[in-house]
Structure formats: structure tokens, C-alpha cells
Enzyme design. Sequence first.
Site, short mmCIF file in Angstrom:
data_model
loop_
_atom_site.label_atom_id
_atom_site.label_comp_id
_atom_site.label_asym_id
_atom_site.label_seq_id
_atom_site.Cartn_x
_atom_site.Cartn_y
_atom_site.Cartn_z
N ARG A 1 0.86 -1.18 0.00
CA ARG A 1 0.00 0.00 0.00
C ARG A 1 0.89 1.23 0.00
NH1 ARG A 1 -1.90 3.67 3.97
NH2 ARG A 1 -4.06 4.37 3.72
N PHE A 2 0.88 1.96 -1.10
CA PHE A 2 1.70 3.16 -1.22
C PHE A 2 0.97 4.32 -0.56
CE2 PHE A 2 4.52 2.13 -5.19
CZ PHE A 2 5.06 1.05 -4.51
N ASP A 3 1.36 4.62 0.66
CA ASP A 3 0.68 5.63 1.46
C ASP A 3 1.01 7.04 0.95
OD1 ASP A 3 -0.72 6.57 3.98
OD2 ASP A 3 1.28 7.40 4.33
N ALA A 4 -0.02 7.87 0.80
CA ALA A 4 0.14 9.29 0.45
C ALA A 4 1.04 9.50 -0.75
CB ALA A 4 0.67 10.07 1.66
N ILE A 5 0.98 8.57 -1.69
CA ILE A 5 1.90 8.59 -2.83
C ILE A 5 1.74 9.83 -3.70
CG2 ILE A 5 0.33 7.25 -4.29
CD1 ILE A 5 4.15 6.83 -4.22
#
Length: 585
Positions: free
Chosen positions: A238-242
Site C-alpha cells: 500500500r503506497f501511502d500518500a503517494i
Amino acid sequence: MPAPIEPLKNKLIQQLSTIYHEVALEQPTDDIADALIDIMRLPSELLAPTPFSNHWSEADIVLITYGDSIIKTAQPPLHTLKVFLDNHLKNTINSVHILPFFPYSSDDGFSVIDYSSVNESLGTWQDITEISQAYQLMSDLVINHCSSRSVWFDNFIKGEGTGHDFFFTAQLDDDLSAVVRPRTSPLLKEVNTGKGQKFVWCTFSHDQVDFDFRNPEVLKAFAAIIRQYLDSGVKIFRFDAIAFIWKIVGRDSINLPQTHEIVRLLRTLIESADPQAIIITETNIPNTQNLTYFGNANEAHGIYNFSLPPLLINTLLTGNCLYLKRWLMSMPPSQDGTLYFNFIASHDGIGLRPAEGLLSDTELDSLIHTIESFGGKISWRTSNTGEQKAYEMNIALYDALQGTVAGKDQWNFERFICAHAIMFALEGIPGIYIHSMLGTQNDCKKLANTHNNRSINRHRWHEEALEAALADSSLHHAKVLSGLKTLLNIRIKQPAFHPNATQFTLHLGLQLFGFWRQSQNRKQSIFCVSNVSDQAIALPLSELNLIVTQAWIELITGENITELNQEIILSPYQTVWIANKAERI
């Protein structure tokens, strides 16, 4: 057949050249590519990933949880979590998203101090590996920022060592008026360093300092983190705040082309290391912008379906599916190799930016007022015009659905199950927050202690209290868990609920929300219809395309449907899944 690594290197060089075309690099892109290949430990020959491949099925269900959502005295919470999963969800849930389980300083894990360690209060890497051996493991890559208490930021302050040049800075007189902000706090944080006064960019809070991806060393550092996570069994990233990771002074600094290219490059590295691993981007932004993270099935495998929670909750609070239906009709089908990650509740609030342009200001105001009347809180952001705008609604989902815009009523449980029945049937993979699975309600005590609005939906269950609540027939918790498991156990057996199976919206008025799913081999059809109102509504089966030469069954009740011209009376918030019967589907 294994392929030589040279084409991969050439692809990486091309991607790096796109990312850094406006940056004066101190090393050539082919050296950076070699370093990334070495860090990821990619063999000289590797299996090239097959494009447009679906590494998922209707059996994939993700439980979203903190590592310590359930605790037990004298036991590592990650072990307690594994016991709960095994005892209650083993045959229903096959994937688990453990929210950041690293040492952190704030934001319940999203201000990471050390990416390479497991928070000692939760357990060890061994606990993580044991969970990954029994369930597909989803983990956050908190890639936009880290904690101001990290070693990297300490070195930034000292002006030496790894991290001394990892962070993005600007000047007070820079034009930052166009920057898109998810918070109301000041963007820049003043820091005295060994190299003088600096103003560090902080998208979210002053404890969360933003990385400077213009420095390839930052990219290399995250490649090493990704490699470690893969080694520990992580299958879903899960790429957070990408959306915020690339900044340009004078620009909005969100969704920039370099950001999209970094996602593509990280996908290249991840699927070269493990062709079955997938990336899901977390971009709490307007719907049209969110969709761009699919690329051409070469960027994110999955995107969070952020518009679903506010639209679905609004539908059930108003008894009117107009806006939800309009949105669903506008959503492009996910092509092979991509998927929607559907959810209604999570550790964060119910985002309102993804409802922009989909709900009118009047609808949004009514929604916010209703949620506040049910004990919810509203978090705010500052727009680029300086205006305070509602960013998200903070409330436990069970409490958010305790009534309608007219007030509380007796349909809380039915409305809650209806919301999930809709979500479980939609195109995509369902993600279910553990507190939805348990019917957890607002944690007002935790909110009062932390003064953080999101704490209201981040309850921590003591294992003994949870088991007692699940054993108490006078409470709703066991009923919720059983009801959701029943729906999921039906879902995971239906080919028409494959994440990429065909979906068409039905037109059944404003109180009946419906859509048709068809399996990829076209052998199974399921008509999913929900009464989203607090009144009984008749569903004429003649409105559905039920082929007369086939036998039909309502999957949830198991009742056979013999008269295709009859009306089915749907109780308030009842859902039906009407499927054709076949010996082999």
C-alpha cells in the site's frame, strides 16, 4: 523462460531519465539502475512478468487492522491478532493488511521512526512472517514522509551521515500558494541544522517530514525497504500518500508526472522480484485524479475506491441512490491487470474530497450534519484559497449508519449489513476494517484522551472483553460478525464476483440500487439489488433480465425463484443476490 536482465536495466534507465529530467544528477542513470538492481537482488536472468495478468480472484478478501487492535495481557499483540484470525476468520479472510507496525512517533504509525524494525510493543519480524505464511500480507510503504525523530532526520539536523540530504526544503518567500494541502497546519517547519536554518516541507504534520525524491539516494533507500518487506512475506504494498511525493515550488505538488513515473519504476522493481506481488495506491483525492494511477495497467495494480464510502453512506442516510448510481455508471471497468480496492471504513475517516463534484454542497452539508448528530467529528483542510473545507468525517461505521437524515431509528444493523452487501458485490476486492467486522462503535474515551478525531474509530479491544462481547447474545457484535461472514462465504464461491467480472448498473428507481455481474466465462450471472430505504419496496423480477430457460436462486436466503414474473418484496435495507443455477459454472 527466463529473460536476460539487460532489457530490465534499459527500462529502468528510461524511467529514471523521465523522473530526473529536470534534476542535475551527480551520477549517471545507468549507475542508479545498476544500484537498484543490486539492492533488489535481482538475478542476472529473471522471469519477466506477464502483462495484464490478474493475480487475484473472487476468493480474495482483505481485513484491515492495526497490529494492536486486539490485545491480551503478557502476549505480543501480533500473536493475539494471529490467534483471532485463526479462530474467527480462517476460512473467510485470506489476506490481512496490518497498518504500520514499525516504531513511530505519532499518527498511529504513519510517522515512521525506523522502517527496518517491528515496533517492540507489537512483536517481532517472526510474528509478521508467521502471519504472512497463513495469509496474504499487505503492508504500508509510508513513502512520502518519516518521523522527525528518525535517525535520517537526526542526520539531516547534524548535516552529515545517511539522511543528511533526504528531506525537501523550501524558503519562506517561495510561492507556495498553489500547494494542495490535506491539513490546516503550516506547510514549512523551521529547523536549525549543522548547515544553517532550513525550512522543511511537511505535508501532513510537523512530526512528519517529507522526503526529497530529487535525490536518487532516497529512491535507493526505499528499494532496500521494499526488498526487506518482500523477504518478510509482504505480497501487497500500500503506497501511502503517494500523490504528494514529488514537489515543485510554485506548483500544486500533487499528482505530478514524476510521481506517476516513480510508481511505474517501483512496480518494475517489485514485480521483477516477485511477479505475484501487487501495488495499491492510497490517493485520497477527487475520483478523476485517482483513476489516473492505473496508468495503462503499468502503474498501480489497484487503487482505493475512495468515492465509494461517502456516496454509499449518503445513499443509506437519504434513502436515495441517485448519486451512487450516477457515479457507478461513470466508473470505467478495470482492465485486466488492474482492480478497484473497495472499502467503506478504515483507520482514517470517511474522505470527502473524493465526493467533490459527485455530491452537491447541499448534500455534503446534510451528510456532515447527520454524521455529527450521530457523534461523529469533522476534520478540516485548508484550500489553496485559504478556505477551511471539510476533509473527512470521523466516526465508527456502525454508528454512522444508526439512522437517516431524519434521525436515529431501529434499522442500524440492517443498514450496516446492507452497506457491506453492496460493497462485497461490486467489481473489485473488498477491504474490511476490523472494527466493521466486529461492529465496534465510537470510542469517545480514546477521542477525549488523544484529541485526535481519528481516534474515535481506532478502538483497542482487550481479547477477554472482545470474546465476552461476541458471546453475549444481547449485544450486536456476534450478529455483525456472523452476518458479514455469511455474505463473504457466499461471495468467495461466485465466479461472477471476480474482481474483473463484468458489471452493469441497473435502473430500478431511487430506492432500489442494483447492478448485474457476469463471470468472465459468461456462465454465471448475479443480479445484486438492495433496498436502500427504510420502507418495504417491491422488486418486479420482470425488470431483471432473468433468462427463462435457466433456474435461478437467491444466494443469501437460498430460496429458489420459480416465477420470473413475480414481485419480491424487499424489507428495509434488504439485499438480494439472484444468480443462475448451474451444475458447473
